[in-house]
Design an enzyme around this catalytic site. Structure first.
Site, PDB file in Angstrom:
ATOM      1  N   GLU A   1       0.828  -1.195   0.000  1.00 57.02           N
ATOM      2  CA  GLU A   1       0.000   0.000   0.000  1.00 57.02           C
ATOM      3  C   GLU A   1       0.869   1.255   0.000  1.00 57.02           C
ATOM      4  O   GLU A   1       1.970   1.259   0.558  1.00 57.02           O
ATOM      5  CB  GLU A   1      -0.932  -0.003   1.224  1.00 57.02           C
ATOM      6  CG  GLU A   1      -1.957  -1.125   1.143  1.00 57.02           C
ATOM      7  CD  GLU A   1      -2.866  -1.213   2.361  1.00 57.02           C
ATOM      8  OE1 GLU A   1      -3.943  -1.818   2.220  1.00 57.02           O
ATOM      9  OE2 GLU A   1      -2.518  -0.688   3.436  1.00 57.02           O
TER      10      GLU A   1
ATOM     11  N   CYS B   1       3.596   8.664   0.555  1.00 57.23           N
ATOM     12  CA  CYS B   1       4.120   7.743   1.564  1.00 57.23           C
ATOM     13  C   CYS B   1       4.220   6.377   0.902  1.00 57.23           C
ATOM     14  O   CYS B   1       3.198   5.779   0.547  1.00 57.23           O
ATOM     15  CB  CYS B   1       3.186   7.706   2.770  1.00 57.23           C
ATOM     16  SG  CYS B   1       3.680   6.511   4.031  1.00 57.23           S
TER      17      CYS B   1
ATOM     18  N   CYS C   1       7.011  -6.606   6.767  1.00 55.01           N
ATOM     19  CA  CYS C   1       8.093  -5.866   7.426  1.00 55.01           C
ATOM     20  C   CYS C   1       9.055  -6.822   8.107  1.00 55.01           C
ATOM     21  O   CYS C   1       8.654  -7.883   8.588  1.00 55.01           O
ATOM     22  CB  CYS C   1       7.519  -4.892   8.449  1.00 55.01           C
ATOM     23  SG  CYS C   1       8.772  -3.779   9.151  1.00 55.01           S
TER      24      CYS C   1
ATOM     25  N   CYS D   1       7.595  -4.143  15.578  1.00 53.68           N
ATOM     26  CA  CYS D   1       7.012  -3.123  16.445  1.00 53.68           C
ATOM     27  C   CYS D   1       5.588  -3.528  16.834  1.00 53.68           C
ATOM     28  O   CYS D   1       4.763  -3.827  15.961  1.00 53.68           O
ATOM     29  CB  CYS D   1       6.999  -1.771  15.739  1.00 53.68           C
ATOM     30  SG  CYS D   1       8.638  -1.239  15.193  1.00 53.68           S
TER      31      CYS D   1
ATOM     32  N   CYS E   1       2.316  -1.488  15.375  1.00 65.09           N
ATOM     33  CA  CYS E   1       2.194  -1.228  13.932  1.00 65.09           C
ATOM     34  C   CYS E   1       1.506  -2.399  13.232  1.00 65.09           C
ATOM     35  O   CYS E   1       1.912  -3.552  13.399  1.00 65.09           O
ATOM     36  CB  CYS E   1       3.578  -0.995  13.334  1.00 65.09           C
ATOM     37  SG  CYS E   1       3.560  -0.675  11.557  1.00 65.09           S
TER      38      CYS E   1
ATOM     39  N   CYS F   1      -0.561   6.587   9.781  1.00 66.18           N
ATOM     40  CA  CYS F   1       0.691   5.971  10.223  1.00 66.18           C
ATOM     41  C   CYS F   1       0.430   4.714  11.029  1.00 66.18           C
ATOM     42  O   CYS F   1      -0.355   4.723  11.975  1.00 66.18           O
ATOM     43  CB  CYS F   1       1.474   6.955  11.098  1.00 66.18           C
ATOM     44  SG  CYS F   1       2.360   8.191  10.155  1.00 66.18           S
TER      45      CYS F   1
END
Length: 347
Positions: free
Chosen positions: A94, A107, A114, A118, A121, A339
């Site tokens: 995305e 962005c 990933c 974290c 997230c 975010c």
């Protein structure tokens, strides 16, 4: 049936020129095709209208263009646009277009999933499938530039590597994409308008400095106390704050470019004066500014946005110590585009 043709965009301009010479053609033909691929964003060889049909057929027989496809575009009530981008192998990432009156920001993602873990997230809940290729990163920017021109009547002005993935864990491909984005053969954007946001990989921050990258650097910090940061960002056990501090000092000594710290304040996690005091101390190491970011929930309640009083406490303490601080309001929350929310949930 498996397609074994090479993606033509993996070739440099020189390699393309050499290919054409080997075919008995002139080297300028390679430059011509290269311009179509990058500057003009051709999706197929048929788009290359000033290249002969025979040459287009020859290219078709030898190569493919693994172009991305915007599978779904969603528009937020605040104008933010989120693209679900389908890759050539049917994986999805995305990217987001964030408009303001004066500029538009892309962005972009650097990995499918990933590499890091974290806790707050959504992207971190996805398994890292693979790194994005330079052209796949570049294509996200081109798609958003086109949307910026179409919907906001202005070219894209800024790029942040704050989408899915840890950019410094895909260093070579990210830097090749930046090279293309800033090249006159590509989009010709200024590197000063590009920010790479990292969770903090000290070795790669130093490499970024050694390679004399002209981009800006942002660090997702969220706590300047090792024990707390390791709880919310477990990789901090491997890359502790002391190592990060040394890498950032090295970055600033080499580049003289100040750092942006991205920081979320959560209730019961980092909302006490001792947390703000630790951040102030960390900010004294190198010139920096702090963005206090609104939290966008992704779970069943482990993380909750701290009170406005806690945010004001941070703001006041930073300002009293001469540190530039901005409170950022999230954009695109209603389409999971804010975010920490990118997790391929487009619907």
């Amino acid at each position: 049936m498996k397609n074994d043709k090479k993606d033509i965009r993996a070739l440099t301009k020189q390699q393309l020129q050499e290919f054409f010479v080997a075919q008995g053609d002139k080297s300028f033909r390679g430059s011509q095709v290269y311009e179509w691929l990058w500057n003009k964003g051709a999706h197929s060889f048929e788009d290359m209208t000033n290249v002969s049909k025979e040459t287009r057929k020859m290219l078709q027989d030898n190569f493919v263009i693994n172009h991305i496809r915007v599978d779904l575009m969603q528009r937020s009530s605040d104008g933010t646009i989120k693209n679900a981008v389908k890759l050539h192998d049917n994986l999805t990432v995305e990217s987001v277009l964030i408009p303001t009156p004066k500029r538009t920001t892309a962005c972009v993602s650097s990995q499918v999933g990933c590499s890091l873990d974290c806790k707050f997230c959504a992207t971190a809940t996805l398994k890292r499938m693979r790194n994005l290729n330079p052209d796949e990163i570049y294509d996200q920017v081109v798609a958003i530039d086109n949307e910026s021109r179409l919907y906001f009547d202005k070219p894209l002005s800024n790029i942040v590597f704050m989408g899915m993935g840890e950019p410094l864990m895909n260093y070579n491909n990210v830097m090749k994409a930046v090279e293309k984005i800033t090249s006159k053969d590509g989009l010709g954007m200024s590197p000063k308008r590009i920010t790479i946001s990292t969770s903090g990989v000290p070795k790669m921050i130093k490499k970024l400095a050694d390679d004399e990258a002209k981009i800006k650097l942002a660090v997702s910090l969220h706590s300047a106390i090792d024990e707390i940061r390791t709880q919310i960002m477990p990789f901090n056990a491997t890359f502790p704050l002391q190592d990060l501090k040394e890498a950032l000092e090295y970055w600033y000594a080499k580049t003289k470019s100040r750092i942006t710290y991205e920081y979320i304040v959560w209730e019961g996690i980092n909302d006490q004066p001792k947390d703000a005091e630790a951040l102030v101390r960390f900010c004294k190491y190198v010139p920096c500014k702090v963005n206090l970011i609104e939290y966008n929930p992704i779970d069943d309640g482990q993380f909750q946005q701290a009170s406005s009083q806690a945010t004001h406490m941070y703001e006041k303490m930073l300002e009293q110590n001469g540190i530039t601080v901005t409170v950022r309001r999230s954009r695109g929350k209603d389409i999971d585009a804010a975010c920490g929310q990118l997790a391929n949930k487009s619907s």
